[in-house]
Design a protein around this motif. Structure first.
Motif, mmCIF file in Angstrom:
data_model
loop_
_atom_site.group_PDB
_atom_site.id
_atom_site.type_symbol
_atom_site.label_atom_id
_atom_site.label_comp_id
_atom_site.label_asym_id
_atom_site.label_seq_id
_atom_site.Cartn_x
_atom_site.Cartn_y
_atom_site.Cartn_z
ATOM 1 N N ILE A 1 1.077 -0.941 -0.017
ATOM 2 C CA ILE A 1 0.332 -0.322 -0.057
ATOM 3 C C ILE A 1 1.148 1.537 -0.005
ATOM 4 C CG2 ILE A 1 -1.252 0.911 1.267
ATOM 5 C CD1 ILE A 1 -3.206 -1.603 2.322
ATOM 6 N N LEU A 2 1.996 0.880 0.658
ATOM 7 C CA LEU A 2 3.087 2.773 1.073
ATOM 8 C C LEU A 2 3.565 2.886 -0.622
ATOM 9 C CD1 LEU A 2 4.699 1.946 4.173
ATOM 10 C CD2 LEU A 2 3.352 3.836 3.637
ATOM 11 N N GLU A 3 3.158 1.612 -1.373
ATOM 12 C CA GLU A 3 4.326 1.792 -2.682
ATOM 13 C C GLU A 3 2.935 1.890 -3.684
ATOM 14 O OE1 GLU A 3 6.392 1.885 -6.038
ATOM 15 O OE2 GLU A 3 7.227 1.075 -3.919
ATOM 16 N N GLU A 4 1.750 1.552 -3.099
ATOM 17 C CA GLU A 4 0.836 1.783 -4.747
ATOM 18 C C GLU A 4 0.486 3.493 -3.761
ATOM 19 O OE1 GLU A 4 -3.758 1.371 -4.221
ATOM 20 O OE2 GLU A 4 -2.538 -0.288 -3.608
ATOM 21 N N ARG A 5 1.008 4.166 -2.863
ATOM 22 C CA ARG A 5 0.879 5.693 -2.880
ATOM 23 C C ARG A 5 1.869 6.276 -3.724
ATOM 24 N NH1 ARG A 5 -0.855 10.318 -0.049
ATOM 25 N NH2 ARG A 5 0.801 11.443 0.126
ATOM 26 N N ARG A 6 3.179 5.678 -2.964
ATOM 27 C CA ARG A 6 3.884 6.505 -4.054
ATOM 28 C C ARG A 6 3.904 6.908 -5.477
ATOM 29 N NH1 ARG A 6 7.366 4.107 0.317
ATOM 30 N NH2 ARG A 6 7.599 1.525 -0.864
ATOM 31 N N MET A 7 3.522 6.079 -5.652
ATOM 32 C CA MET A 7 3.428 5.621 -7.101
ATOM 33 C C MET A 7 2.229 6.380 -7.438
ATOM 34 S SD MET A 7 2.166 2.072 -9.215
ATOM 35 C CE MET A 7 0.939 1.928 -8.949
ATOM 36 N N ARG A 8 1.238 6.533 -6.812
ATOM 37 C CA ARG A 8 -0.635 7.583 -7.736
ATOM 38 C C ARG A 8 -0.059 8.101 -6.808
ATOM 39 N NH1 ARG A 8 -5.664 3.984 -6.680
ATOM 40 N NH2 ARG A 8 -4.471 1.496 -7.826
ATOM 41 N N VAL A 9 0.656 8.672 -6.123
ATOM 42 C CA VAL A 9 0.433 10.888 -5.471
ATOM 43 C C VAL A 9 1.912 11.105 -5.212
ATOM 44 C CG1 VAL A 9 -0.038 11.789 -3.775
ATOM 45 C CG2 VAL A 9 -1.867 9.887 -4.214
ATOM 46 N N ASP A 10 3.049 10.488 -3.972
ATOM 47 C CA ASP A 10 4.136 10.817 -4.412
ATOM 48 C C ASP A 10 4.666 11.005 -5.303
ATOM 49 O OD1 ASP A 10 2.863 10.792 -1.023
ATOM 50 O OD2 ASP A 10 4.111 8.751 -1.318
ATOM 51 N N ASN A 11 4.873 10.370 -6.228
ATOM 52 C CA ASN A 11 6.142 10.079 -7.635
ATOM 53 C C ASN A 11 4.538 10.589 -8.558
ATOM 54 O OD1 ASN A 11 7.830 9.407 -6.147
ATOM 55 N ND2 ASN A 11 7.444 7.153 -6.634
ATOM 56 N N SER A 12 3.722 11.481 -8.198
ATOM 57 C CA SER A 12 2.773 11.549 -9.307
ATOM 58 C C SER A 12 2.157 12.855 -9.561
ATOM 59 C CB SER A 12 1.838 10.890 -9.607
ATOM 60 O OG SER A 12 0.368 11.281 -10.324
ATOM 61 N N PRO A 13 3.049 13.829 -10.216
ATOM 62 C CA PRO A 13 1.967 15.540 -9.974
ATOM 63 C C PRO A 13 0.503 15.779 -10.240
ATOM 64 C CG PRO A 13 4.268 14.873 -11.716
ATOM 65 C CD PRO A 13 3.819 13.620 -11.569
ATOM 66 N N ILE A 14 -0.180 15.121 -10.965
ATOM 67 C CA ILE A 14 -0.826 14.631 -11.165
ATOM 68 C C ILE A 14 -1.709 14.430 -9.889
ATOM 69 C CG2 ILE A 14 -1.847 13.243 -12.707
ATOM 70 C CD1 ILE A 14 -3.707 16.673 -12.377
ATOM 71 N N GLY A 15 -0.676 13.004 -8.896
ATOM 72 C CA GLY A 15 -1.566 12.577 -7.984
ATOM 73 C C GLY A 15 -1.669 13.435 -6.630
ATOM 74 N N GLN A 16 -0.064 14.006 -6.476
ATOM 75 C CA GLN A 16 0.022 15.681 -5.273
ATOM 76 C C GLN A 16 -1.661 16.279 -5.998
ATOM 77 O OE1 GLN A 16 3.967 17.059 -5.179
ATOM 78 N NE2 GLN A 16 4.639 15.027 -6.524
ATOM 79 N N MET A 17 -1.660 16.792 -7.241
ATOM 80 C CA MET A 17 -2.495 17.696 -7.320
ATOM 81 C C MET A 17 -4.058 17.325 -6.649
ATOM 82 S SD MET A 17 -2.459 21.422 -8.347
ATOM 83 C CE MET A 17 -3.239 22.359 -9.773
ATOM 84 N N VAL A 18 -4.299 16.813 -6.899
ATOM 85 C CA VAL A 18 -5.766 16.073 -6.318
ATOM 86 C C VAL A 18 -5.919 16.220 -5.242
ATOM 87 C CG1 VAL A 18 -7.295 14.047 -6.795
ATOM 88 C CG2 VAL A 18 -5.973 14.776 -8.684
ATOM 89 N N GLU A 19 -4.735 15.553 -4.174
ATOM 90 C CA GLU A 19 -4.621 14.829 -3.023
ATOM 91 C C GLU A 19 -5.011 16.327 -2.968
ATOM 92 O OE1 GLU A 19 -2.596 11.826 -0.776
ATOM 93 O OE2 GLU A 19 -0.936 14.094 -0.338
ATOM 94 N N ARG A 20 -4.000 18.063 -3.181
ATOM 95 C CA ARG A 20 -4.105 19.420 -1.904
ATOM 96 C C ARG A 20 -5.203 20.024 -2.376
ATOM 97 N NH1 ARG A 20 -3.336 21.730 1.529
ATOM 98 N NH2 ARG A 20 -2.452 24.115 1.231
ATOM 99 N N PHE A 21 -5.915 19.420 -3.984
ATOM 100 C CA PHE A 21 -7.011 20.274 -3.856
ATOM 101 C C PHE A 21 -7.845 19.807 -3.025
ATOM 102 C CE2 PHE A 21 -11.264 20.516 -5.921
ATOM 103 C CZ PHE A 21 -11.152 21.620 -6.177
ATOM 104 N N SER A 22 -8.197 18.749 -2.576
ATOM 105 C CA SER A 22 -9.465 18.337 -1.584
ATOM 106 C C SER A 22 -8.883 19.178 -0.197
ATOM 107 C CB SER A 22 -9.044 17.189 -1.097
ATOM 108 O OG SER A 22 -9.877 16.320 -2.067
ATOM 109 N N GLU A 23 -7.678 18.635 0.223
ATOM 110 C CA GLU A 23 -7.225 19.729 1.414
ATOM 111 C C GLU A 23 -7.287 21.459 1.374
ATOM 112 O OE1 GLU A 23 -3.376 17.003 1.911
ATOM 113 O OE2 GLU A 23 -3.153 18.999 1.197
#
Length: 465
Positions: free
Chosen positions: A159-181
């Motif tokens: 699951i930690l690797e899944e997060r790294r792939m989908r969010v931490d190493n993905s610019p659009i993943g970081q963007m979407v996460e920040r949008f909700s916040e």
């Protein structure tokens, strides 16, 4: 629901709980539970459960000690405990029959074995030949009656690797996460479904068990069975297998008290990516009378090559791609209509914002023409009917509408609701929604001249963000 066209059955177990129900500091637990539900029980997936349990309990003790040593900054103790942990982990692994649950399903002709976690719900589903339906009742009741949560610490790394792939190493993943916040202040939709890295790292098997005991009682689970079935036989099996469950206190309803937004919120990230622009507006949840109107607006703006934003931004090559998420990241609670676009080379996010604003203003000032409204109604009806046409789609929608609206029959009422939407409804809702004080804006600016193009977020990625 009976569908006798083919000798197959689709089953959906819908847990009426998702990431929105997690506590701050415990994000990702719903997602953990989804993964662990496939690991078996005290009878499925083990060679010797009494001995395995001893090792699992010892792993929990060691992990608690590791967390304590980390808090104390005792590096020598951490190293010692990690070595002990590896030894006990190997002992526990020796008792595991890998993927036994999945093997049983596949050997019986099962297909599509999977699960998803979202903000509002967790879904478990697959298909079986109709003469194997009793197996589903046996397996499904067993895994939610007697879960073991084995291989928890190994799944943690997955699951930690899944997060790294989908969010931490993905610019659009970081963007979407920040949008909700930024868009939400108190609504639990502000937290990512996949969970924050530190919460995921510190999560314990006890956290998962507490969440399971709270939210996976029989009153919070909805089962849908669609296909070549005998309803009387289904009822008998349901009583025989799920009747073993002990009743539990129904979990508290989620109460959301997000204050109305009073001014535009915005943020900017600078990452190695092509520029992206996100713009979202607060909207009510699925039980609001205007729910289907928002679907019409979404289709008018982004529903294919004839949609207004495609013609205004993609055809003149201001944007390479545009899209939306109507009900982001869920729709059981007050939510967001999110619009996004990837800028074309030589253009800026500001240009994209101007083009988007022009189309939103147009919706507010000009009644939508009859041809456009008829087209999006046809698209919406066709999309809903297409999903209802398959056993899997029917099972999914019946369970979802039972959970979110209180009655599975409401899914069939949506066809009439779509037909009843008028141009005046579209204009009224657009005027109420697309106000500057109701808006959240996110800009992803390229940090380099040769930034790679990040793919558009999929519906699954947005749901799990």
């Amino acid at each position: 629901l009976e569908q006798h066209e083919a000798p197959v059955v689709s089953m959906m177990m819908y847990a009426n709980v998702g990431a929105a129900y997690e506590a701050d500091g415990k994000t990702g637990i719903a997602h953990y539970l989804e993964h662990l539900a496939f690991k078996g029980t005290s009878r499925i997936g083990t060679r010797n459960y009494p001995e395995e349990k001893k090792a699992l309990d010892q792993l929990d003790v060691l992990f608690d000690k590791i967390l304590a040593a980390e808090a104390a900054g005792d590096q020598a103790k951490i190293a010692e405990l990690n070595e002990q942990f590896k030894t006990v982990q190997a002992e526990a692994d020796a008792y595991v029959e890998q993927n036994k649950f999945g093997q049983i399903v596949e050997q019986s002709g099962g297909t599509g074995l999977n699960a998803t976690t979202a903000a509002d719900a967790t879904r478990y589903f697959y298909n079986l030949p109709s003469n194997k339906l009793e197996l589903w009742f046996s397996l499904e009741s067993e895994r939610f009656l007697d879960p073991v949560f084995r291989e928890f610490y190994k799944e943690k790394e997955v699951i930690l690797e899944e997060r790294r792939m989908r969010v931490d190493n993905s610019p659009i993943g970081q963007m979407v996460e920040r949008f909700s916040e930024v868009a939400f202040t108190t609504n639990p939709y502000r937290r990512p479904v996949i969970g924050y890295q530190e919460d995921l790292r510190k999560a314990t098997r006890a956290d998962v068990k507490t969440f399971f005991d709270t939210y996976y009682g029989p009153s919070n689970l909805i089962a849908a069975v669609v296909g070549d079935v005998d309803p009387n036989q289904v009822k008998q099996w349901a009583e025989a297998y799920f009747g073993r469950y002990q009743s539990r206190t129904h979990p508290d309803q989620l109460v959301v008290s997000e204050a109305p937004q009073t001014e535009t919120r915005s943020y900017t990230l600078e990452l190695v990516s092509q520029p992206w622009y996100l713009e979202g507006y607060h909207r009510p949840g699925i039980n609001d009378p205007d729910h289907v109107v928002y679907g019409m607006i979404d289709s008018i703006l982004t529903g294919g090559r004839t949609a207004r934003l495609y013609k205004a931004l993609v055809e003149p090559q201001i944007a390479l791609d545009i899209g939306s998420a109507n009900g982001f990241p869920g729709d059981k609670q007050p939510t967001i209509l999110l619009l996004y676009g990837l800028t074309a080379p030589g253009h800026t996010v500001e240009e994209l914002a101007v083009g988007l604003e022009a189309e939103l203003q147009r919706l507010q000032t000009e009644p939508v023409d009859t041809a456009t409204l008829d087209r999006v109604k046809t698209q919406s009806r066709a999309g809903l009917l297409s999903q209802l046409d398959s056993n899997e789609g029917m099972a999914s929608l019946l369970a979802e509408y039972e959970a979110k609206t209180g009655d599975w029959r409401n899914v069939f009422e949506e066809i009439q609701a779509i037909e009843a939407v008028s141009a005046a409804d579209v204009q009224r809702v657009a005027q109420a929604t697309f106000r500057p004080e109701n808006r959240t804006v996110g800009k992803l600016i390229s940090a380099g001249d040769s930034a790679p193009t990040d793919e558009a977020p999929t519906d699954e990625a947005l749901e799990e963000a």
